[in-house]
Each structure stands twice: as structure tokens, then as C-alpha cells.
Design an enzyme around this catalytic site. Structure first.
Site, PDB file in Angstrom:
ATOM      1  CE  LYS A 166      -3.437  -0.708  -0.657  1.00  0.00           C
ATOM      2  NZ  LYS A 166      -3.790  -1.260  -2.015  1.00  0.00           N
ATOM      3  N   GLY A 168       2.387   2.368  -2.742  1.00  0.00           N
ATOM      4  CA  GLY A 168       2.351   2.961  -4.086  1.00  0.00           C
ATOM      5  C   GLY A 168       3.214   2.129  -5.028  1.00  0.00           C
ATOM      6  NE  ARG A 374      -9.909  -1.016  -2.551  1.00  0.00           N
ATOM      7  CZ  ARG A 374      -8.926  -1.905  -2.610  1.00  0.00           C
ATOM      8  NH1 ARG A 374      -7.773  -1.666  -2.006  1.00  0.00           N
ATOM      9  NH2 ARG A 374      -9.081  -3.028  -3.271  1.00  0.00           N
TER      10      ARG A 374
HETATM   11  P1  A3P Z   1      -4.965   3.958  -1.540  1.00  0.00           P
HETATM   12  O1  A3P Z   1      -5.806   3.081  -2.394  1.00  0.00           O
HETATM   13  O2  A3P Z   1      -5.118   3.712  -0.114  1.00  0.00           O
HETATM   14  O3  A3P Z   1      -5.138   5.421  -1.866  1.00  0.00           O
HETATM   15  P2  A3P Z   1       0.110  -0.351  -3.668  1.00  0.00           P
HETATM   16  O4  A3P Z   1       0.141  -0.282  -5.160  1.00  0.00           O
HETATM   17  O5  A3P Z   1       1.475  -0.544  -3.092  1.00  0.00           O
HETATM   18  O6  A3P Z   1      -0.898  -1.331  -3.188  1.00  0.00           O
HETATM   19  O7  A3P Z   1      -0.327   1.071  -3.161  1.00  0.00           O
HETATM   20  C1  A3P Z   1      -1.620   1.560  -3.357  1.00  0.00           C
HETATM   21  C2  A3P Z   1      -1.566   3.035  -3.142  1.00  0.00           C
HETATM   22  O8  A3P Z   1      -0.849   3.670  -4.180  1.00  0.00           O
HETATM   23  C3  A3P Z   1      -2.911   3.712  -3.174  1.00  0.00           C
HETATM   24  O9  A3P Z   1      -3.438   3.628  -1.877  1.00  0.00           O
HETATM   25  C4  A3P Z   1      -2.580   5.124  -3.613  1.00  0.00           C
HETATM   26  O10 A3P Z   1      -2.675   6.074  -2.590  1.00  0.00           O
HETATM   27  C5  A3P Z   1      -1.143   5.033  -4.056  1.00  0.00           C
HETATM   28  N1  A3P Z   1      -0.831   5.658  -5.342  1.00  0.00           N
HETATM   29  C6  A3P Z   1       0.339   6.285  -5.615  1.00  0.00           C
HETATM   30  N2  A3P Z   1       0.327   6.777  -6.846  1.00  0.00           N
HETATM   31  C7  A3P Z   1      -0.867   6.446  -7.388  1.00  0.00           C
HETATM   32  C8  A3P Z   1      -1.451   6.692  -8.644  1.00  0.00           C
HETATM   33  N3  A3P Z   1      -0.812   7.364  -9.585  1.00  0.00           N
HETATM   34  N4  A3P Z   1      -2.704   6.217  -8.859  1.00  0.00           N
HETATM   35  C9  A3P Z   1      -3.357   5.555  -7.904  1.00  0.00           C
HETATM   36  N5  A3P Z   1      -2.849   5.289  -6.683  1.00  0.00           N
HETATM   37  C10 A3P Z   1      -1.611   5.724  -6.420  1.00  0.00           C
END
Ligand code: A3P
Length: 410
Positions: A166, A168, A374
């Protein structure tokens, strides 16, 4: 059979036959020469020593063309009767056809989005098929044929995004894949935690094929918190570069919880899971959502096997506010030319996140799927504050260890 008077006698017939055979040979030769001239005009210039790093330092037009060729070579694979374009390498099978690399939709189970975009074109219906075939010709020297085996070889990854969940990690991998010298498996292999017994050959086989100068990558965010992972990765290669995307541990914990909640809506509240005992305020550090955010502790384990120079920390916050800046640091760390720049991103108001103007293998804008970004549930501010207090000393230690202040405690 009736013959014209001229061909009636055997001598004339034999002369006519010879003439016809000669004419046919002449026409065949002319056609062959014509095809050869056509092919020659599309042949590459002789390979220069500098081409070995063409992918890495694509600084002139020739090199850029070479980079484009590499991409095309790896995106197209042939199957009798049909040509499949793998627009997004997150599919292993589509319509019964096996794709190069075994990037599958498995990561959906790992909580990641498994977007599948495959374009299928039948021969004759693809207007750019010819252009494509020429591109393949230029490199392979086998005019007009797509290699049924694909190009390049599968290699063990030289760089791995090891975490954090989570943080990014998907955004980072998707952005990096735009680079012509990076080839990454889309799904999370989970080799160094769940599948280690399958052996390195199993792992290698999951990787996409790469050409010389290209870097093979994968991402599995659970590695960062897997005790055995650093020793295992080091045993594969001590030179492996590891990348960790870190994010404010409190927001990360809420994001983690949000993901679980989306799959199991009946789980207890975030507030109740946070504490061992709510009245005493004792935090439940055995809850993985909390445990993962103690970055300093996990990093300690990695430092037993990897020097700091081989670990890069990416700020999850800056990956959103300044993706090009963070991508610049990653490209430097990987020894790659800074090809991914601001020009590749735009901020999508609806999504609320930066997106790619053109995704890898496509000319269309691309945002991450709906499982990324989300909406988080509202958490009791007192609980959030308690968690901030809990993480502060660990964060300070982490800033010290990494030499970067991530600003989570401002
Ligand atoms: P949230 O869904 O809580 O906002 P991972 O890919 O490691 O599972 O991380 C998910 C997180 O990546 C998302 O958490 C979001 O905040 C973040 N993120 C960073 N850059 C992003 C992007 N360009 N588009 C969507 N989410 C992004």
C-alpha cells in the site's frame, strides 16, 4: 488436341517450350531481385559497439529507433493463424494462446489490480502489420517473419520492488514500465516468501524476455517484511538492487485496512483492531496493518545483507505529488537514462492521482485501476493521534537510517 499451324511441327513446339521456360525464369529472377532491393532498404545499419548500450543511453535517432524496435519485438508474438498483441503484460492466457512471460492475473489475489488489456487482430485485418513486420525484420534479419519463440532471454531480476504494501508499489512499477530498458513481470511472483521451494528456474521462467541492456524487474511488497527475504535475494545475487516505496505508516495502515474491508466487509472496525486493549491504549503490534509500518525494524533486517547503496527509498507521498521527480531518482539508481519525465504524466482530476499520458504498449492515457486510490473510511482522530505517537520514534530512527526526512511527523 488442336495446335495452331505454327506449333504444329515438333521443332516449333520445342522452341516455344524453351522460350516459355526462359521467360518464366526471367520473371522469377526479376521478382526475386525486386524483393531483395525492397528488403535491403529496410536493413539496419551495421551494429556499432555503442549499440550494446543503445537501450541504456538512447541519445540519438538510431538509438531511439533501436529502443522502439526492442519494444515492438517484445510486444508481438505469433501463433499460427493469428497475431496477438500484448498491450498489457498482465495476461498469461487469452483465447487459449500462451503469451511470452507468465504474467498472470494472480496478483488480483494479492490485492493488486489485475487489469487485462489484450488486443487481438487477425492477419489481414491489421493495417500496421506490415510496418510491424518490417521492424522485426530490421533486427532479426529474417524478412517478413515474426519469431515464434519471441526475442531475448529470461533473466533473474536485477532490481526488485520489495515493498511496502500500500505504499504505491503498483504506481511505481507501472510508471517504470514506460522505460524502454525496463521489462517487468506484471503480477507479484511472491517467490522469496511463498514460492521459494519452487526454485530459481521456476522464478526465472516467470520473467519476461529481455534484450541486452534491459533490466528485469518484479515487485512483491511482502518481501520487505519477510524475515527470510533478504538472505534469499542475496543468495540469488548480492548485486540485486532493491527499492522500497514508503508512505506515512498511519495512512498506510488505514489503506491496508481499507483493502481488507473491501474484500471482507464484516471485519471489526479499524479502531478496535488497532488496540490490544482500548482502555489502556496498548497498540496491537501483531496486527499486520500496524506491524508493516515499523519500517526501521524491517530495514534493520535488510541491512544485514544489503549495503545502503543498494537500497532505494521512494516517497509514496512524492510519487503522487511529483511522480517525475521520484522516477528520476529511481532511474538514476538503476543506472538508466532519465527517459521518464514530467512529459509522461498528467493529473487526472476525476481519479485524483497522476496518470500516464501513454501507458506502456499503448497510445492511450492510463490511470491505475479502481483498487488504487480508494476512499478511506473515517477513523476516530484520537486513534489516529495515538498511532502517530506510536510510530514517531520508529519514524525518527528510519529517517536517521535512510538519511531522508519523509515528513510524516510534521
Ligand atoms: P490507496 O488506495 O489507499 O489510496 P500499492 O500499489 O502498493 O498497493 O499502493 C496503493 C496506493 O498507491 C494507493 O493507496 C494510492 O494512494 C497510491 N498511489 C500512488 N500513486 C498512485 C497513482 N498514480 N494512482 C493511484 N494510486 C496511487
Amino acid at each position: 488436341m488442336a495446335f495452331s499451324p505454327v506449333l504444329a511441327d515438333p521443332l516449333s513446339r520445342s522452341i516455344f517450350k524453351k522460350f516459355a521456360v526462359m521467360l518464366c525464369s526471367l520473371l522469377t529472377t526479376l521478382y526475386f531481385l525486386h524483393s531483395l532491393t525492397d528488403r535491403c532498404s529496410t536493413m539496419p545499419s551495421p551494429v556499432r559497439a555503442s549499440d550494446q548500450v543503445a537501450g541504456l543511453f538512447a541519445s540519438d535517432l538510431h538509438d531511439l529507433r533501436s529502443v522502439r524496435r526492442k519494444r515492438l519485438l517484445q510486444k508481438w508474438i505469433s501463433k499460427p493463424g493469428a497475431i496477438y498483441r500484448q498491450a498489457d503484460r498482465q495476461a498469461t492466457r487469452y483465447g487459449g494462446a500462451m503469451f511470452a512471460g507468465s504474467e498472470s492475473l494472480r496478483e488480483e489475489h494479492g490485492g493488486d489490480d489485475g487489469a487485462l488489456r489484450v488486443e487481438l487482430s487477425l492477419p489481414g485485418s491489421v493495417s500496421n502489420l506490415d510496418i510491424l513486420t518490417r521492424d522485426v525484420d530490421m533486427r532479426t534479419g529474417s524478412p517478413g517473419k515474426l519469431s515464434p519463440l519471441g526475442e531475448g532471454t529470461k533473466k533473474l531480476p536485477q532490481a526488485i520492488i520489495i515493498g511496502v504494501k500500500k505504499g504505491g508499489t503498483r504506481a511505481l512499477l507501472e510508471f517504470l514500465r514506460v522505460h524502454p530498458d525496463i521489462r517487468a513481470v506484471g503480477a507479484e511472483p511472491h517467490f522469496f516468501d511463498r514460492n521459494y521451494d519452487n526454485g530459481l528456474e521456476w522464478y526465472r521462467d516467470l520473467m519476461p524476455k529481455t534484450l541486452e541492456g534491459q533490466i528485469t524487474m518484479e515487485k512483491t511488497p511482502s518481501y520487505f517484511v519477510t524475515r527470510e527475504a533478504p538472505a534469499r535475494i542475496s543468495a540469488m545475487s548480492r548485486d540485486t538492487k532493491v527499492i522500497v516505496v514508503v508512505r506515512d505508516p498511519v495512512t498506510r495502515a488505514i489503506s491496508d485496512y481499507t483493502q481488507t474491508l473491501s474484500k471482507k466487509p464484516d471485519i471489526p472496525s479499524f479502531e478496535s483492531l488497532t488496540f490490544k486493549n482500548r482502555t489502556t491504549g496498548l497498540i496491537d503490534t501483531s496486527w499486520s496493518a500496524i506491524q508493516i509500518g515499523i519500517y526501521a525494524k524491517h530495514l534493520d533486517n535488510w541491512l544485514q545483507y544489503f549495503p545502503m547503496e543498494q537500497i532505494l527509498f521512494v516517497s509514496g507521498e512524492r510519487l503522487i505529488s511529483d511522480p517525475a521527480g521520484e522516477l528520476g531518482r529511481v532511474q538514476d539508481f538503476l543506472g538508466l537514462k532519465r527517459i521518464i519525465t514530467d512529459k509522461h504524466f498528467y493529473f487526472n482530476q476525476t481519479k485524483g492521482f497522476p496518470c500516464l499520458k501513454k501507458a506502456e504498449g499503448s497510445s492511450k492515457p492510463h490511470c491505475l485501476g479502481k483498487t488504487k486510490g480508494r476512499v478511506h473510511p473515517n477513523i476516530d482522530p484520537e486513534v489516529v493521534q495515538r498511532l502517530r505517537d506510536f510510530y514517531r520514534p520508529f519514524n525518527m530512527k528510519f529517517y536517521q537510517m535512510t538519511g531522508r526526512i519523509f515528513g510524516w511527523d510534521d
